[in-house]
Design a protein around this motif. Structure first.
Motif, mmCIF file in Angstrom:
data_model
loop_
_atom_site.group_PDB
_atom_site.id
_atom_site.type_symbol
_atom_site.label_atom_id
_atom_site.label_comp_id
_atom_site.label_asym_id
_atom_site.label_seq_id
_atom_site.Cartn_x
_atom_site.Cartn_y
_atom_site.Cartn_z
ATOM 1 N N GLN A 102 -27.992 23.999 27.970
ATOM 2 C CA GLN A 102 -27.386 23.159 28.891
ATOM 3 C C GLN A 102 -26.415 23.942 29.668
ATOM 4 N N LEU A 103 -26.806 25.373 30.119
ATOM 5 C CA LEU A 103 -25.839 25.924 31.146
ATOM 6 C C LEU A 103 -26.284 25.832 32.449
ATOM 7 N N LEU A 104 -25.215 26.094 33.373
ATOM 8 C CA LEU A 104 -25.390 26.131 34.873
ATOM 9 C C LEU A 104 -26.245 27.147 35.110
ATOM 10 N N MET A 105 -26.649 27.239 36.297
ATOM 11 C CA MET A 105 -27.726 28.306 36.872
ATOM 12 C C MET A 105 -26.927 29.631 36.665
ATOM 13 N N ALA A 106 -25.708 30.021 37.143
ATOM 14 C CA ALA A 106 -25.124 31.207 37.329
ATOM 15 C C ALA A 106 -24.717 31.826 35.917
ATOM 16 N N ASP A 107 -24.464 30.841 34.944
ATOM 17 C CA ASP A 107 -24.033 31.190 33.537
ATOM 18 C C ASP A 107 -25.590 31.600 32.754
ATOM 19 N N SER A 108 -26.501 30.715 33.081
ATOM 20 C CA SER A 108 -27.764 31.026 32.189
ATOM 21 C C SER A 108 -28.280 32.584 33.168
ATOM 22 N N ILE A 109 -28.322 32.883 34.209
ATOM 23 C CA ILE A 109 -28.682 34.055 34.561
ATOM 24 C C ILE A 109 -27.804 35.304 34.250
ATOM 25 N N ILE A 110 -26.395 35.206 34.090
ATOM 26 C CA ILE A 110 -25.658 36.201 33.445
ATOM 27 C C ILE A 110 -26.283 36.541 32.120
ATOM 28 N N LEU A 111 -26.262 35.361 31.241
ATOM 29 C CA LEU A 111 -26.809 35.579 29.950
ATOM 30 C C LEU A 111 -28.097 36.090 29.772
ATOM 31 N N ALA A 112 -29.017 35.765 30.501
ATOM 32 C CA ALA A 112 -30.440 35.945 30.608
ATOM 33 C C ALA A 112 -30.389 37.663 30.938
ATOM 34 N N THR A 113 -29.489 38.182 32.013
ATOM 35 C CA THR A 113 -29.225 39.457 32.225
ATOM 36 C C THR A 113 -28.837 40.291 31.198
ATOM 37 N N ALA A 114 -27.980 39.866 30.332
ATOM 38 C CA ALA A 114 -27.376 40.338 29.292
ATOM 39 C C ALA A 114 -28.575 40.595 27.968
ATOM 40 N N ARG A 115 -29.024 39.657 28.005
ATOM 41 C CA ARG A 115 -30.249 39.507 26.666
ATOM 42 C C ARG A 115 -31.273 40.648 27.310
ATOM 43 N N SER A 116 -31.437 40.704 28.441
ATOM 44 C CA SER A 116 -32.734 41.687 28.920
ATOM 45 C C SER A 116 -32.434 43.118 28.460
ATOM 46 N N TYR A 117 -31.090 43.183 28.694
ATOM 47 C CA TYR A 117 -30.745 44.623 28.415
ATOM 48 C C TYR A 117 -30.031 44.700 26.947
ATOM 49 N N LYS A 118 -30.361 43.882 26.167
ATOM 50 C CA LYS A 118 -29.799 44.067 24.831
ATOM 51 C C LYS A 118 -28.398 44.144 24.718
ATOM 52 N N ALA A 119 -27.719 43.486 25.551
ATOM 53 C CA ALA A 119 -26.221 43.662 25.724
ATOM 54 C C ALA A 119 -25.422 42.718 25.225
ATOM 55 N N ILE A 120 -24.190 43.050 24.844
ATOM 56 C CA ILE A 120 -23.101 42.174 24.550
ATOM 57 C C ILE A 120 -22.697 41.490 25.782
ATOM 58 N N LEU A 121 -22.444 39.938 25.835
ATOM 59 C CA LEU A 121 -21.863 39.320 26.964
ATOM 60 C C LEU A 121 -20.328 38.940 26.581
ATOM 61 N N TRP A 122 -19.455 39.571 27.428
ATOM 62 C CA TRP A 122 -18.079 39.391 27.287
ATOM 63 C C TRP A 122 -17.560 38.115 28.139
ATOM 64 N N THR A 123 -16.801 37.384 27.542
ATOM 65 C CA THR A 123 -16.452 36.173 28.460
ATOM 66 C C THR A 123 -15.339 35.593 27.837
ATOM 67 N N GLN A 124 -14.528 34.582 28.604
ATOM 68 C CA GLN A 124 -13.789 33.706 28.451
ATOM 69 C C GLN A 124 -14.229 32.164 28.925
ATOM 70 N N ASP A 125 -15.418 32.035 29.058
ATOM 71 C CA ASP A 125 -16.059 30.973 29.801
ATOM 72 C C ASP A 125 -16.433 30.075 28.559
ATOM 73 N N ALA A 126 -15.620 28.855 28.282
ATOM 74 C CA ALA A 126 -16.296 28.107 26.949
ATOM 75 C C ALA A 126 -17.595 27.745 27.006
ATOM 76 N N ASP A 127 -18.173 27.704 28.063
ATOM 77 C CA ASP A 127 -19.953 27.334 27.894
ATOM 78 C C ASP A 127 -20.725 28.248 27.280
ATOM 79 N N PHE A 128 -20.141 29.444 26.989
ATOM 80 C CA PHE A 128 -20.967 30.524 26.039
ATOM 81 C C PHE A 128 -20.309 30.499 24.812
ATOM 82 N N LYS A 129 -19.354 29.837 24.246
ATOM 83 C CA LYS A 129 -18.757 29.768 23.002
ATOM 84 C C LYS A 129 -19.931 29.373 21.890
ATOM 85 N N GLY A 130 -20.145 30.267 20.905
ATOM 86 C CA GLY A 130 -20.946 30.230 19.746
ATOM 87 C C GLY A 130 -22.461 30.589 20.167
ATOM 88 N N LEU A 131 -22.635 31.096 21.427
ATOM 89 C CA LEU A 131 -23.976 31.852 21.746
ATOM 90 C C LEU A 131 -24.127 32.913 21.268
#
Length: 137
Positions: free
Chosen positions: A86-115
């Motif tokens: 249930q993420l917004l488009m921009a958030d889901s694109i940023i997370l998908a980008t991180a996952r495609s590079y096997k990268a850690i996503l650093w954030t203070q956006d609560a929508d990502f909490k616990g992922l």
């Protein structure tokens, strides 16, 4: 590898209360992946709050990492992530980008909490005090 969410970039540039949490990941430019979408979001916000020169300086700093564009695979994975979490488009694109590079996503956006794959730090509010001199009664 590290991907820095727009909220974290803005915190870093503003030297906010959480800036130190993001500092090492941002300054490790050898392992820094920058989704082009974060360039848009950061440029727009800095431009809103300051001026074009400052916004261009922020984007130039971000360009020290590897800037990556949205491609078909990331777009499709982002759509799945959006529905799953249930993420917004921009958030889901940023997370998908991180996952495609096997990268850690650093954030203070609560929508990502616990992922999975996310380093989240709760946003701290700046305390602004209106200091007024006390008057004698």
């Amino acid at each position: 590898m590290n991907v820095i969410d727009s909220s974290a970039w803005l915190e870093y540039f503003a030297n906010g209360p959480n800036a130190n949490f993001f500092c090492a990941a941002i300054e490790d430019i050898k392992h820094l992946i920058v989704p082009s979408l974060t360039l848009y979001e950061v440029f727009k916000r800095v431009l809103q709050q300051t001026d074009e020169n400052m916004a261009l300086q922020a984007v130039a700093s971000m360009h020290q990492g590897k800037v990556v564009d949205l491609d078909t695979t990331v777009a499709i994975n982002a759509a799945k992530i959006s529905l799953d979490h249930q993420l917004l488009m921009a958030d889901s694109i940023i997370l998908a980008t991180a996952r495609s590079y096997k990268a850690i996503l650093w954030t203070q956006d609560a929508d990502f909490k616990g992922l999975a794959g996310v380093k989240y730090r709760q946003k701290k509010r700046r305390i602004e005090r209106n200091i007024t001199p006390k008057t004698k009664k």
